[in-house]
Design a protein around this motif. Structure first.
Motif, PDB file in Angstrom:
ATOM      1  N   GLY A   1      -3.868  -6.673   4.445  1.00  0.00           N
ATOM      2  CA  GLY A   1      -3.690  -7.972   5.111  1.00  0.00           C
ATOM      3  C   GLY A   1      -2.760  -8.923   4.388  1.00  0.00           C
TER       4      GLY A   1
ATOM      5  N   VAL B   1       0.858  -1.195   0.000  1.00  0.00           N
ATOM      6  CA  VAL B   1       0.000   0.000   0.000  1.00  0.00           C
ATOM      7  C   VAL B   1       0.889   1.237   0.000  1.00  0.00           C
ATOM      8  CG1 VAL B   1      -1.870   1.203   1.210  1.00  0.00           C
ATOM      9  CG2 VAL B   1      -1.753  -1.294   1.275  1.00  0.00           C
TER      10      VAL B   1
ATOM     11  N   GLY C   1       0.373  -9.395   4.903  1.00  0.00           N
ATOM     12  CA  GLY C   1       1.275 -10.042   5.867  1.00  0.00           C
ATOM     13  C   GLY C   1       2.748  -9.860   5.555  1.00  0.00           C
ATOM     14  N   ILE C   2       3.066  -9.029   4.547  1.00  0.00           N
ATOM     15  CA  ILE C   2       4.486  -8.851   4.178  1.00  0.00           C
ATOM     16  C   ILE C   2       5.280  -8.256   5.346  1.00  0.00           C
ATOM     17  CG2 ILE C   2       6.030  -7.489   2.684  1.00  0.00           C
ATOM     18  CD1 ILE C   2       4.002  -7.960   0.414  1.00  0.00           C
TER      19      ILE C   2
ATOM     20  N   CYS D   1       0.191   3.564   4.823  1.00  0.00           N
ATOM     21  CA  CYS D   1      -0.385   2.463   5.614  1.00  0.00           C
ATOM     22  C   CYS D   1       0.517   2.184   6.814  1.00  0.00           C
ATOM     23  CB  CYS D   1      -0.513   1.232   4.715  1.00  0.00           C
ATOM     24  SG  CYS D   1      -1.136  -0.202   5.582  1.00  0.00           S
TER      25      CYS D   1
HETATM   26 FE1  SF4 Z   1       1.198  -3.139   4.604  1.00  0.00          FE
HETATM   27 FE2  SF4 Z   1       1.695  -5.029   6.488  1.00  0.00          FE
HETATM   28 FE3  SF4 Z   1      -0.822  -4.379   5.837  1.00  0.00          FE
HETATM   29 FE4  SF4 Z   1       0.697  -5.721   4.041  1.00  0.00          FE
HETATM   30  S1  SF4 Z   1       0.023  -6.428   6.092  1.00  0.00           S
HETATM   31  S2  SF4 Z   1      -0.642  -3.962   3.663  1.00  0.00           S
HETATM   32  S3  SF4 Z   1       2.703  -4.805   4.505  1.00  0.00           S
HETATM   33  S4  SF4 Z   1       0.695  -3.048   6.793  1.00  0.00           S
END
Ligand code: SF4
Length: 556
Positions: free
Chosen positions: A50, A26, A52-53, A34
């Motif tokens: 979501g 994002v 998860g990176i 984000c």
């Molecule tokens: Fe960004 Fe982490 Fe949400 Fe993925 S999980 S969009 S990396 S905040």
């Protein structure tokens, strides 16, 4: 619904190259913020997709992104802060004894603090607009609240018991309740000289003094023997007439015996907790063990909790030590011990009342008293400590290997000082330290204290596997009979009169040992027809009388 948790104590933006912010799709593609770093990482849960990176990239394991389809955002009751623990739902309190069941770190204490008025909540939140809760909070200021804390270390001070109790109640009431809880002989003793079981009963007494409307008992049975657990249960039950009582407890046998209803807390430890509907205790405990909440249609765990470990036969395995009948005299206390032999790959449960020589037997095994001299590694019962050392330093110094570190999940404790560990954390750490020492015999005293149900089962499995893999023997003293029925291959039962004399039986088959113990305590156990777990019969009930007439103290 999605929750983003940032564990602030782990997040160190100076060390990680800000990978959460750098790789968040994002932030990268849509040029929206984000993830931002404001001292620590901050994640906008509305923008987060979501993926998860960030959770996978963060080298400190500081981020958890959790999808929670089973939780309704409207049920939010309390959040510690942005990207911090969130609690959804609250138990609705009513007269009688209500149990709270769930893992450590899943919001039970937060719920208690809210219900006790110690934590303020925003009463305009949707969930708190329900008429029952609205009424409860509207009247809360006029209510007298009493609270028995989980951790007793703050009570273990250089002050006579009576002086503490006088601050809370009249002498006449203190004496009456002291008789009921069997602590009248301790009133002039200093609090810091009491055993854990004595201190627990004094804490229950202190919380019961005065005329409260609502009582919260957080783990009131830790360190109590089975007879004391039943006595304290009956005491709390008696106290509950026209009162509201809330009990947090992980000993399912006693939770089932004491409470009529319960709420199950589920979620993810340290991240979020949700509260089930109120359930009848029997059904609630069975659902909890199965890991599936029927009314809610929610699976709270991948698998059911399975206590069915195979038992090693008493005479299997190589003999690694033996003793003949012997007697120990310690001041006015006398202990007779029947002969026995110990074998490798064996867990021997030690059952019996407090104060009848279990610790003396252990000291005798370790060669501190008497003539035996086994090489023993010992985890004591009480773990109060003000040790300033870091967990990491002890792990290195005592060479706690990777297997034990990961089995007991010590990684997340490494940066903490030992004195700052919670009861459950200290317990896990102490058992790992005990097993890390290379000895012939391991003695683990009350390992269940402060552990939740899942942790108890995991701990039991680790101990059993350790003995098998290393061909060692372990004695375990514990009063959680449900845990013991799965952990112990065989048992030694201690009988006698607390503080005066004790008799330790030979090592015997589990069923025989438990029957002898129950007979000596005049308690019968039946088997739950759905789950197969043991349940305590109410004294004098039809089942209790029938089983006693048949001489069936435990139907296991
Ligand atoms: Fe960004 Fe982490 Fe949400 Fe993925 S999980 S969009 S990396 S905040």
């Amino acid at each position: 619904m999605r929750i983003a948790i940032v564990h602030k104590e782990k997040c160190r933006p100076g060390n990680c190259g800000l990978v959460c912010q750098k790789y968040c799709p994002v932030n990268r593609k849509e040029l929206q913020e984000c993830v931002v770093i404001e001292g620590k990482a901050k994640i906008d849960e509305k923008l987060c997709v979501g993926c998860g990176i960030c959770q996978r990239r963060c080298p400190e394991g500081a981020i958890e992104i959790i999808n929670v389809p089973e939780v309704d955002e409207k049920n939010l009751v309390y959040r510690y802060g942005e990207n911090e623990f969130a609690l959804y739902g609250l138990p609705v309190l009513r007269e009688g004894v209500l149990g709270l069941l769930g893992r450590n770190g899943i919001g039970k204490s937060t719920a208690i603090e809210i219900l006790a008025g110690k934590k303020e909540v925003d009463l305009t939140l949707d969930f708190l607009k329900s008429s029952e809760l609205k009424r409860y909070f509207a009247n809360l200021k006029e209510k007298q609240i009493s609270y028995k804390p989980q951790n007793l270390s703050s009570l273990s001070i250089d002050l006579p018991v009576i002086d503490l109790l006088r601050k809370r109640g009249e002498v006449e009431e203190i004496k009456k309740l002291a008789v009921e809880l069997d602590v009248e002989h301790l009133l002039n003793n200093k609090l810091n000289k009491l055993s854990g079981g004595e201190l627990q009963r004094v804490a229950v007494l202190a919380a019961s003094l005065g005329k409260a409307d609502i009582y919260f008992f957080d783990e009131p049975f830790a360190f109590l023997d089975i007879a004391e657990r039943v006595r304290v249960s009956d005491f709390i039950h008696e106290l509950s007439k026209n009162k509201i009582i809330v009990v947090v407890e992980h000993d399912l046998l006693i939770l089932d015996y004491l409470t009529e209803y319960l709420n199950i807390f589920y979620g993810q430890q340290g991240c979020f907790g949700a509260v089930s509907d109120v359930k009848k205790s029997r059904e609630g405990i069975n659902e909890y063990l199965k890991g599936f909440l029927k009314n809610e249609n929610i699976r709270i765990r991948d698998k059911g909790l399975n206590f069915n470990f195979t038992k090693t036969r008493e005479n299997a395995g190589k003999i690694i030590g033996r003793w003949d009948d012997f007697n120990l005299k310690l001041g006015d206390f006398s202990l007779d011990i029947k002969s026995g032999e110990i074998r490798e790959n064996h867990v021997i449960g030690i059952l019996g009342r407090n104060g009848i020589g279990k610790t003396s037997f252990v000291r005798a095994l370790a060669g501190e008293i008497g003539n035996l001299e086994f090489d023993v590694s010992y985890k004591p019962q009480y773990l109060f400590t003000d040790n300033e050392d870091l967990v990491r330093n002890v792990i290195v110094r005592e060479k706690i290997d990777n297997k034990l570190r990961s089995s007991f999940n010590l990684g997340i404790l490494e940066q903490k000082k030992i004195k700052d560990l919670s009861g459950g954390e200290l317990q896990r750490f102490s058992i790992a330290r005990c097993l890390a020492k290379n000895s012939d015999v391991y003695l683990i005293d009350e390992p269940s204290a402060y552990l939740d149900v899942e942790e108890r089962i995991k701990m039991a499995r680790i101990i059993k596997e350790f003995m098998k893999d290393n061909e060692k023997t372990c004695f375990v003293v514990d009063h959680d009979l449900l845990l013991m029925s799965y952990l112990a291959d065989s048992v030694m039962v201690f009988f006698g009169e607390p503080g005066k004399r004790g008799v330790a039986s030979e090592i015997m088959n589990f069923e025989k040992g438990i029957s002898e113990l129950l007979k000596s305590l005049d308690i019968t156990l039946r088997k739950d027809k759905d789950s197969g777990r043991p349940r305590i019969n109410k004294k004098g009930s039809v089942l209790d009388r029938e089983q006693k007439a048949r001489g069936e103290w435990a139907v296991l």
